[in-house]
Design an enzyme around this catalytic site. Structure first.
Site, PDB file in Angstrom:
ATOM      1  N   PHE A 148     -15.646 -40.564  41.529  1.00  0.00           N
ATOM      2  CA  PHE A 148     -16.501 -41.139  40.479  1.00  0.00           C
ATOM      3  C   PHE A 148     -17.977 -40.822  40.689  1.00  0.00           C
ATOM      4  CE2 PHE A 148     -12.683 -43.669  40.793  1.00  0.00           C
ATOM      5  CZ  PHE A 148     -12.278 -43.774  39.473  1.00  0.00           C
ATOM      6  N   LEU A 149     -18.298 -39.907  41.631  1.00  0.00           N
ATOM      7  CA  LEU A 149     -19.715 -39.654  41.907  1.00  0.00           C
ATOM      8  C   LEU A 149     -20.432 -39.067  40.693  1.00  0.00           C
ATOM      9  CD1 LEU A 149     -20.282 -36.372  42.263  1.00  0.00           C
ATOM     10  CD2 LEU A 149     -19.211 -36.730  44.461  1.00  0.00           C
ATOM     11  N   GLU A 151     -23.617 -36.492  39.725  1.00  0.00           N
ATOM     12  CA  GLU A 151     -24.557 -35.518  40.277  1.00  0.00           C
ATOM     13  C   GLU A 151     -25.953 -36.127  40.246  1.00  0.00           C
ATOM     14  OE1 GLU A 151     -24.036 -31.689  38.385  1.00  0.00           O
ATOM     15  OE2 GLU A 151     -21.866 -31.847  38.645  1.00  0.00           O
ATOM     16  N   LYS A 200      -9.488 -42.755  36.139  1.00  0.00           N
ATOM     17  CA  LYS A 200     -10.625 -41.817  36.078  1.00  0.00           C
ATOM     18  C   LYS A 200     -10.916 -41.409  34.634  1.00  0.00           C
ATOM     19  CE  LYS A 200     -13.714 -38.788  36.969  1.00  0.00           C
ATOM     20  NZ  LYS A 200     -15.058 -39.172  37.329  1.00  0.00           N
ATOM     21  N   GLY A 249     -30.273 -41.480  23.231  1.00  0.00           N
ATOM     22  CA  GLY A 249     -30.872 -40.179  23.529  1.00  0.00           C
ATOM     23  C   GLY A 249     -30.225 -39.088  22.701  1.00  0.00           C
ATOM     24  N   GLY A 253     -23.956 -34.453  28.264  1.00  0.00           N
ATOM     25  CA  GLY A 253     -23.436 -33.110  28.519  1.00  0.00           C
ATOM     26  C   GLY A 253     -22.847 -33.124  29.912  1.00  0.00           C
ATOM     27  N   CYS A 256     -18.496 -32.815  33.423  1.00  0.00           N
ATOM     28  CA  CYS A 256     -17.341 -33.727  33.373  1.00  0.00           C
ATOM     29  C   CYS A 256     -17.087 -34.339  32.002  1.00  0.00           C
ATOM     30  CB  CYS A 256     -17.528 -34.840  34.392  1.00  0.00           C
ATOM     31  SG  CYS A 256     -17.361 -34.245  36.072  1.00  0.00           S
ATOM     32  N   LYS A 259     -15.520 -32.157  29.002  1.00  0.00           N
ATOM     33  CA  LYS A 259     -14.162 -31.641  29.216  1.00  0.00           C
ATOM     34  C   LYS A 259     -13.165 -32.767  29.495  1.00  0.00           C
ATOM     35  CE  LYS A 259     -13.985 -31.296  34.071  1.00  0.00           C
ATOM     36  NZ  LYS A 259     -13.018 -32.098  34.771  1.00  0.00           N
ATOM     37  N   ARG A 323     -24.017 -26.961  33.157  1.00  0.00           N
ATOM     38  CA  ARG A 323     -22.767 -26.951  32.398  1.00  0.00           C
ATOM     39  C   ARG A 323     -22.826 -27.933  31.222  1.00  0.00           C
ATOM     40  NH1 ARG A 323     -18.523 -27.190  37.379  1.00  0.00           N
ATOM     41  NH2 ARG A 323     -20.196 -28.447  38.273  1.00  0.00           N
TER      42      ARG A 323
END
Ligand SMILES: NC(=O)c1ccc[n+]([C@@H]2O[C@H](COP(=O)([O-])OP(=O)(O)OC[C@H]3O[C@@H](n4cnc5c(N)ncnc54)[C@H](O)[C@@H]3O)[C@@H](O)[C@H]2O)c1
Length: 443
Positions: A148-149, A151, A200, A249, A253, A256, A259, A323
């Site tokens: 579940f991290l 970035e 998840k 906002g 994007g 994760c 997709k 990405r």
């Protein structure tokens, strides 16, 4: 302490490996991509993630990086699968990298547990279990342990998780995965494999739903004269709702959300269910990115020949990950309208992804002679954007604050026209450029 083999040196694999090494385990990280492994072997990181370099450096004696699957899997008690699961053309999750890990496994003794950290559709564990059995690998255990991290805060998220989800076919395998995490303080959620996989997907879908929900509220706010920031604060203080993921906002994007939303939608479709709410969430997000173009047209008229600076290109701050970044859609829409597009980001290097966009080294360079500055990603550096120097250097001092990071009143006071998301915009005005001491000219 255990020996852990990690497959995949991306954000999840590298962070997981480095953090397990920090907890005292011996870790070998394997990737197929030399551009990921070579820098790591030479002491560099292949991408930007705050704090990761320090953790890797501190634990070098417990961390090995290799292209050889046997080096990672040999003697390992755990085989962590952290490979990518991007979308296929049909929108389903592409599991080919997951299968490639199985294909690469050498002969193994004992009972290593294959742990799935990659985000996969429900039913993947069953399929992997059958494939292992069919290859005579019944002695390899299997557990789902989704990640579940986020970035940008990945190290903190691993070390201080909200929960650790473990689904296993054999309870003893789940117990072993649980023991691996025993020094972390977090609730452990034990479930069957399919439910762990669904936790998840459902968590990500819910986060996206909150984003698209507040973005739609913002769009209505613009029409009826309310301020979405105040609305979100008032809504988020309700203990049943909470404040998170209620920031309006220009849409989400990243590697994760898009997709995973598509994978869950297709998972439902493949099972005969039309997941209408998720379809709407995806559509709202697509439209949200494009609304920026309408905001620019509202102030500038036709965009042909207009110069627009996109500030922040990564899909979110504190990462260089491009990405599915909203900047990609925005740039291509603006270029299609005939605008001249400049881009700036403190770390991301978009390369071919932003073909046709001139990349600037500084914010000042990006906004020079621009007709609009668009905050696409809320990097801290942009909080001081509304300065007299920036105003004087722009052809038209218009700020489109795609992340609502600026104070609209302060921005207007500083002589800019302001457009946020879901908040009152400045009236249309003429923008005479003041006498600039540096050029001695005005327009
Ligand atoms: N990035 C995130 O924020 C995040 C968060 C939670 C979950 N996830 C999930 O974790 C998974 C990995 O995500 P990521 O962002 O780290 O991906 P990534 O694309 O950054 O890294 C995946 C790596 O796997 C490597 N790989 C492919 N086949 C391999 C093989 N057979 N053996 C070893 N390595 C192989 C690729 O070369 C690549 O370097 C995905 O399923 C993703 O959805 C990602």
């Amino acid at each position: 302490m255990s020996k852990i083999g990690i497959f995949g040196a991306g954000w999840v694999g590298l962070v997981t490996g480095a953090c397990f090494a920090e907890l005292g385990h011996t870790v070998v990280i394997r990737d197929v991509a030399t551009e990921r492994i070579e820098p790591l072997q030479q002491g560099d990181l292949p991408f930007y993630e705050p704090e990761l370099a320090d953790v890797v450096e501190r634990n070098r004696h417990r961390l090995t990086f290799t292209l050889d699957p046997a080096e990672a899997a040999g003697d390992a008690e755990f085989l962590y699968v952290c490979v990518g699961t991007p979308s296929t053309y049909s929108g389903d999750a592409n599991l080919s990298y997951v299968w490639s890990v199985l294909d690469d496994l050498p002969e193994l003794d004992g009972r290593p547990v294959l742990v799935m950290k990659s985000t996969v559709p429900v039913g993947t564990g069953e399929k992997v279990r059958s494939a292992l059995d069919a290859r005579g690998l019944e002695h390899i255990g299997y557990a789902s342990n989704p990640e579940f991290l986020s970035e940008g805060t990945a190290i903190r998220d691993f070390m201080h998780p909200d929960r650790i989800v473990i689904g296993a076919f054999e309870p003893a395998d789940g117990d072993r995965v649980e023991e691996l995490h025993e020094s972390l303080e977090a609730p452990i959620v034990r479930s069957d494999v399919g439910s762990a996989e669904m936790i998840k997907l459902a968590a990500n879908a819910f986060l996206m739903t909150r984003i698209s929900f507040i973005n739609e509220i913002a769009n209505v706010c613009e029409l009826v004269g309310a301020d979405v920031q105040e609305v979100a604060r008032g809504v988020g203080l309700d203990h049943r709702l909470g404040p998170h993921f209620l920031r309006a906002g220009i849409g989400y994007g990243g590697s994760c959300f898009p997709k995973d939303a598509s994978a869950l939608k297709q998972l439902a479709s493949n099972s005969g269910y039309h997941f209408q709410l998720l379809s709407a969430v995806i559509e709202v997000n697509e439209l949200q990115k494009r609304r920026v173009v309408a905001k620019l047209v509202k102030h500038l008229g036709k965009l042909r020949g207009k110069r627009v600076a996109l500030l922040g290109l990564a899909f979110k701050p504190n990462t260089d990950d491009m990405r599915e970044a909203p900047s990609i859609v925005l740039a291509s829409r603006l270029l299609a309208e005939g605008a001249e597009v400049r881009g700036w980001d403190p770390v991301a290097e978009p390369g071919e992804l932003l073909k046709g966009v001139e990349i600037s080294g500084t914010v000042a360079e990006a906004v020079k002679d621009a007709d609009a500055a668009v905050i696409v990603t809320e990097w801290d550096e942009l909080r001081a954007l509304a300065s007299p120097e920036i105003r004087n250097s722009m052809r038209t001092p218009l700020i489109v604050d795609g992340r609502n990071v600026l104070d609209p009143n302060a921005v207007r006071k500083a002589g800019f026209a302001y457009e946020g998301i879901g908040r009152a915009s400045s009236p249309l005005v003429d923008f005479p450029r003041p006498q600039s001491p540096s050029t001695g000219s005005s327009e």
